[in-house]
Design a protein around this motif. Structure first.
Motif, mmCIF file in Angstrom:
data_model
loop_
_atom_site.group_PDB
_atom_site.id
_atom_site.type_symbol
_atom_site.label_atom_id
_atom_site.label_comp_id
_atom_site.label_asym_id
_atom_site.label_seq_id
_atom_site.Cartn_x
_atom_site.Cartn_y
_atom_site.Cartn_z
ATOM 1 N N LYS A 6 0.872 -1.171 0.000
ATOM 2 C CA LYS A 6 0.000 0.000 0.000
ATOM 3 C C LYS A 6 0.911 1.223 0.000
ATOM 4 C CE LYS A 6 -3.848 2.203 2.354
ATOM 5 N NZ LYS A 6 -4.759 2.172 3.502
ATOM 6 N N LEU A 7 0.842 2.002 -1.082
ATOM 7 C CA LEU A 7 1.749 3.118 -1.302
ATOM 8 C C LEU A 7 1.000 4.443 -1.276
ATOM 9 C CD1 LEU A 7 3.660 1.627 -4.380
ATOM 10 C CD2 LEU A 7 4.205 1.344 -1.954
ATOM 11 N N LEU A 8 1.675 5.468 -0.794
ATOM 12 C CA LEU A 8 1.164 6.835 -0.849
ATOM 13 C C LEU A 8 2.090 7.633 -1.754
ATOM 14 C CD1 LEU A 8 -0.711 9.148 0.077
ATOM 15 C CD2 LEU A 8 0.846 9.474 2.026
ATOM 16 N N LEU A 9 1.527 8.231 -2.782
ATOM 17 C CA LEU A 9 2.269 9.089 -3.694
ATOM 18 C C LEU A 9 1.874 10.531 -3.416
ATOM 19 C CD1 LEU A 9 4.073 9.693 -6.146
ATOM 20 C CD2 LEU A 9 2.104 9.145 -7.605
ATOM 21 N N VAL A 10 2.845 11.331 -2.973
ATOM 22 C CA VAL A 10 2.605 12.744 -2.680
ATOM 23 C C VAL A 10 3.273 13.533 -3.804
ATOM 24 C CG1 VAL A 10 2.745 14.585 -0.968
ATOM 25 C CG2 VAL A 10 2.695 12.189 -0.219
ATOM 26 N N GLU A 11 2.460 14.033 -4.717
ATOM 27 C CA GLU A 11 2.958 14.645 -5.960
ATOM 28 C C GLU A 11 1.930 15.650 -6.444
ATOM 29 O OE1 GLU A 11 4.767 15.939 -8.904
ATOM 30 O OE2 GLU A 11 5.868 14.219 -8.111
ATOM 31 N N ASP A 12 2.397 16.826 -6.867
ATOM 32 C CA ASP A 12 1.460 17.856 -7.313
ATOM 33 C C ASP A 12 1.352 17.990 -8.828
ATOM 34 O OD1 ASP A 12 4.067 18.926 -7.385
ATOM 35 O OD2 ASP A 12 3.343 20.965 -7.121
ATOM 36 N N HIS A 13 2.140 17.251 -9.580
ATOM 37 C CA HIS A 13 2.065 17.327 -11.046
ATOM 38 C C HIS A 13 1.244 16.171 -11.585
ATOM 39 C CE1 HIS A 13 4.717 20.721 -11.623
ATOM 40 N NE2 HIS A 13 5.497 20.200 -10.692
ATOM 41 N N GLU A 14 0.140 16.515 -12.254
ATOM 42 C CA GLU A 14 -0.805 15.511 -12.727
ATOM 43 C C GLU A 14 -0.165 14.461 -13.633
ATOM 44 O OE1 GLU A 14 -5.157 15.164 -14.903
ATOM 45 O OE2 GLU A 14 -4.211 17.136 -14.704
ATOM 46 N N HIS B 292 -1.768 15.643 -2.904
ATOM 47 C CA HIS B 292 -1.243 16.615 -3.853
ATOM 48 C C HIS B 292 -0.501 17.785 -3.223
ATOM 49 C CE1 HIS B 292 -3.219 14.239 -6.813
ATOM 50 N NE2 HIS B 292 -4.385 14.415 -6.228
ATOM 51 N N ASP B 293 -0.302 17.748 -1.902
ATOM 52 C CA ASP B 293 0.554 18.730 -1.250
ATOM 53 C C ASP B 293 1.140 18.087 0.009
ATOM 54 O OD1 ASP B 293 -1.005 19.563 1.254
ATOM 55 O OD2 ASP B 293 -2.480 20.099 -0.277
ATOM 56 N N GLY B 294 2.164 18.712 0.550
ATOM 57 C CA GLY B 294 2.859 18.128 1.688
ATOM 58 C C GLY B 294 2.000 17.950 2.927
ATOM 59 N N ARG B 295 1.144 18.913 3.219
ATOM 60 C CA ARG B 295 0.269 18.809 4.391
ATOM 61 C C ARG B 295 -0.688 17.625 4.227
ATOM 62 N NH1 ARG B 295 1.154 18.905 8.649
ATOM 63 N NH2 ARG B 295 2.159 20.895 8.459
ATOM 64 N N ALA B 296 -1.307 17.509 3.052
ATOM 65 C CA ALA B 296 -2.219 16.383 2.799
ATOM 66 C C ALA B 296 -1.463 15.057 2.866
ATOM 67 C CB ALA B 296 -2.898 16.551 1.443
ATOM 68 N N GLY B 297 -0.206 15.056 2.433
ATOM 69 C CA GLY B 297 0.610 13.851 2.504
ATOM 70 C C GLY B 297 0.868 13.410 3.929
ATOM 71 N N VAL B 298 1.194 14.354 4.798
ATOM 72 C CA VAL B 298 1.433 14.035 6.211
ATOM 73 C C VAL B 298 0.154 13.482 6.835
ATOM 74 C CG1 VAL B 298 1.939 15.009 8.497
ATOM 75 C CG2 VAL B 298 3.335 15.654 6.521
ATOM 76 N N ASN C 88 9.304 19.284 -3.943
ATOM 77 C CA ASN C 88 8.840 20.632 -4.271
ATOM 78 C C ASN C 88 7.315 20.614 -4.347
ATOM 79 O OD1 ASN C 88 8.858 23.299 -4.980
ATOM 80 N ND2 ASN C 88 9.303 22.923 -7.138
ATOM 81 N N LEU C 89 6.678 20.812 -3.187
ATOM 82 C CA LEU C 89 5.230 20.713 -3.073
ATOM 83 C C LEU C 89 4.632 22.011 -2.545
ATOM 84 C CD1 LEU C 89 5.086 17.229 -1.325
ATOM 85 C CD2 LEU C 89 4.207 17.722 -3.615
ATOM 86 N N PRO C 90 3.361 22.254 -2.880
ATOM 87 C CA PRO C 90 2.680 23.402 -2.267
ATOM 88 C C PRO C 90 2.299 23.102 -0.820
ATOM 89 C CG PRO C 90 1.198 22.242 -3.767
ATOM 90 C CD PRO C 90 2.541 21.575 -3.879
ATOM 91 N N VAL C 91 1.930 24.119 -0.100
ATOM 92 C CA VAL C 91 1.459 24.118 1.281
ATOM 93 C C VAL C 91 2.588 23.766 2.255
ATOM 94 C CG1 VAL C 91 -0.265 23.297 2.943
ATOM 95 C CG2 VAL C 91 -0.892 23.535 0.512
ATOM 96 N N LEU C 92 3.208 22.597 2.095
ATOM 97 C CA LEU C 92 4.313 22.159 2.941
ATOM 98 C C LEU C 92 5.272 21.392 2.030
ATOM 99 C CD1 LEU C 92 5.353 21.813 5.929
ATOM 100 C CD2 LEU C 92 4.139 19.620 5.929
ATOM 101 N N ASP C 93 6.522 21.851 1.944
ATOM 102 C CA ASP C 93 7.463 21.186 1.041
ATOM 103 C C ASP C 93 7.759 19.769 1.525
ATOM 104 O OD1 ASP C 93 10.349 21.037 2.341
ATOM 105 O OD2 ASP C 93 9.513 22.997 2.890
ATOM 106 N N GLY C 94 8.252 18.942 0.624
ATOM 107 C CA GLY C 94 8.498 17.538 0.927
ATOM 108 C C GLY C 94 9.499 17.311 2.033
ATOM 109 N N TYR C 95 10.564 18.121 2.092
ATOM 110 C CA TYR C 95 11.558 17.967 3.159
ATOM 111 C C TYR C 95 10.910 18.183 4.532
ATOM 112 C CZ TYR C 95 15.039 18.449 -0.592
ATOM 113 O OH TYR C 95 15.790 18.291 -1.726
ATOM 114 N N SER C 96 10.120 19.227 4.634
ATOM 115 C CA SER C 96 9.436 19.519 5.901
ATOM 116 C C SER C 96 8.414 18.443 6.237
ATOM 117 C CB SER C 96 8.749 20.887 5.837
ATOM 118 O OG SER C 96 9.707 21.908 5.641
ATOM 119 N N ALA C 97 7.728 17.943 5.217
ATOM 120 C CA ALA C 97 6.739 16.884 5.440
ATOM 121 C C ALA C 97 7.418 15.626 5.978
ATOM 122 C CB ALA C 97 5.989 16.581 4.145
#
Length: 124
Positions: free
Chosen positions: A3-11, A32-38, A54-63
């Motif tokens: 079961k995988l989670l893909l956190v990516e904002d480019h369609e 589709h953004d770092g906050r939603a991914g967390v 490189n994500l909106p709302v919260l960048d991937g490093y911070s997430a």
């Protein structure tokens, strides 16, 4: 399979990856953004996260740093997906808490190898 989670904002990328991973038998959810991914990772029971940096709302490093601070996601494997392929970018991803690093454009065969290796590492 996993079961995988893909956190990516480019369609184009989430469409390409999710379709191909599902064909390989994996279950894939999207954020589709770092906050939603967390938030998804906290309650989703995932085996692995692929995180664009490189994500909106919260960048991937911070997430990823946030995920490492949460008991339920502390050991969750995270593969950084990034167009940043300069010297030091891999180290930056690993320092943020990523398990592995995959530069874009995506080499799907290589990414599958990294997913398998991370999943085996989790089971060990």
């Amino acid at each position: 399979m996993a079961k995988l989670l893909l956190v990516e904002d480019h369609e184009e990328i989430w469409d390409f990856l999710s379709r191909r991973l599902r064909r390989k038998g994996h279950e894939v959810d999207l954020a589709h953004d770092g906050r939603a991914g967390v938030e998804a990772a906290r309650g989703g029971g995932y085996d692995l996260v692929m995180m664009d940096v490189n994500l909106p709302v919260l960048d991937g490093y911070s997430a990823v740093r946030e995920l490492r601070g949460i008991k339920e996601t502390r050991a969750l494997p995270v593969i950084a997906l990034t167009a940043h392929a300069l010297i030091g970018d891999r180290d930056k991803a690993l320092e943020a808490g990523c398990t592995d690093y995959h530069p874009k454009p995506i080499d799907f065969s290589r990414l599958l190898e990294q997913i398998d290796a991370a999943l085996v590492g989790t089971a060990a």
